[in-house]
Design an enzyme around this catalytic site. Sequence first.
Site: not given
Length: 553
Positions: A78, A469
């Site tokens: 990510d 996140s």
Amino acid sequence: MKSDYIKKGIEKTPHRSLLKASGLTDEEISRPIIGVVNSKNDIVPGHIHLNTIAAAVSSGIRMAGGTPLEFPAIGVCDGIAMGHTGMKYSLATRELICDSIEAMALAHAFDGLVLIPNCDKIVPGMLMAAARLNIPAIVVSGGAMLSVEGNDGQWIDLNSTFEAVGGYKAGTMTEEDVKSIEDFACPTCGSCSGMFTANSMNCLTEAIGMGLGGNGTIPAVYSERIRLAKTAGMQVMELVKKDIKPRDIMTSDAFMNALTVDMALGCSTNSMLHLPAIAHEAGVEINLDIANEISAKTPNLCHLAPAGPHHIQDLYRAGGVYAVMNELTKKNLIKTDCLTVTGASIGENIASSVIKDKNIIRPIESPYSETGGIAVLRGNICPDGAVVKRSAVHPDMLVRKCTAKVFDSEDEAIEAIYARKIEPGDCVVIRYEGPKGGPGMREMLSPTSAICGMGLDKTVALLTDGRFSGATRGAAIGHISPEAAVGGNIALIKNGDIIEIDIPGGTLNMAVSQEELEKRKNEWKPKEPTIKTGYLSRYSRMVSSAAQGAVLK
């Protein structure tokens, strides 16, 4: 054995011949055949070492009388995918991972599985596959990256690099300062070192009963991680022998335990996507209302990065997930009779675990807060819900009125933030980034970190139908549902609207009358899809709301 479908009887001569072509002996073929799902690749720092974990798992399987056969699973980083088109693929890979494991496991009639994930979507994707397949399975992750002390005495991590960019753009850091953080923020292999999404899900794997004690907290570079992997390999053979299946473990009560631990640890808001998706595969219903009910009665015991200065290595040293769970039993918040992959109950597993450092894990009598680390909000912006990591919000932003500045993509928002067009008192609204609209529901660590790096996290909020996140801190409210792409009210916000945030009260509203909202609704027109071909186009057509875990329908 399930593997009898590919090895027993004269009719299976061709199958045995092919197994022998792979180097298996008659003795190996006669044993239980265990699939070892290895998500190792050379791109993701959390996965570069997983061949070592897989080798240890295979050793454990052989020691316990089984035959390990390894096959791969994909994994996206990510952090590397952040801030560009690549992030549209991150969440979408969760379903690819689950589907591909299903295909391999059923095509080859494995008797059991050992699943080796480490980073964000890989952990829930593998747990979803375990629940769907319902053959004996155990998860053993690759472990967390270490954090190191920076030049200023603060312990740094990947989030520090994103915030450094914001500091540089604000003129508070030099290029040399940023380079120093870049070189040392990620010092080892492993999943990024805070209570970000990967480590959240690895810890919740313990709480739900699908991983051994230490799965979420033993650092990647510790030899104990190798021993854990060997033990997992041996233990899957016990699960096969006793026919203990994932749905025997992943019950409704087990998910309640996972949600409770989630709130106590202050996990990533992404858990509010992944736990419902895993539960969906297990035939268990979880919704945001259940999460809020559990949050309301669960004290937040840990402030790990980004909420505080501590990292996973500190949680490990302080007693780990089991110590947190045992502490929660003091208020009867853990359902202790749930079965786990050890073959024992979670209560038996955690009984001897104690807090070794009360600065890292607060005693239940003196928590950071009386309610959990995650809050679900509702209001006219988000009738179906929105999610915020309450434990990482500055107290000044818990209740706030701010002025909307609206952007129809993350890219537009980042450009404005870097150009210093965001001012104290603003509310950055990023829309058309939901599961359908993105497509793929991008994480937005770049804009939130830039806001923090510029020192605006105490005065600026950020709302989105995308997600954040686990490294995000500040008043970053995501998963707004319904999303803009389906005509949700976030699509109706205009520049200058007053946004009313009340996180303790659980509400998120725009100060706009119902009549005005109806007028805007009638004037709204769907946005043309940004991606019209390939996997993401199919994903966009099939994916459900973030409020339902963004599962495919």
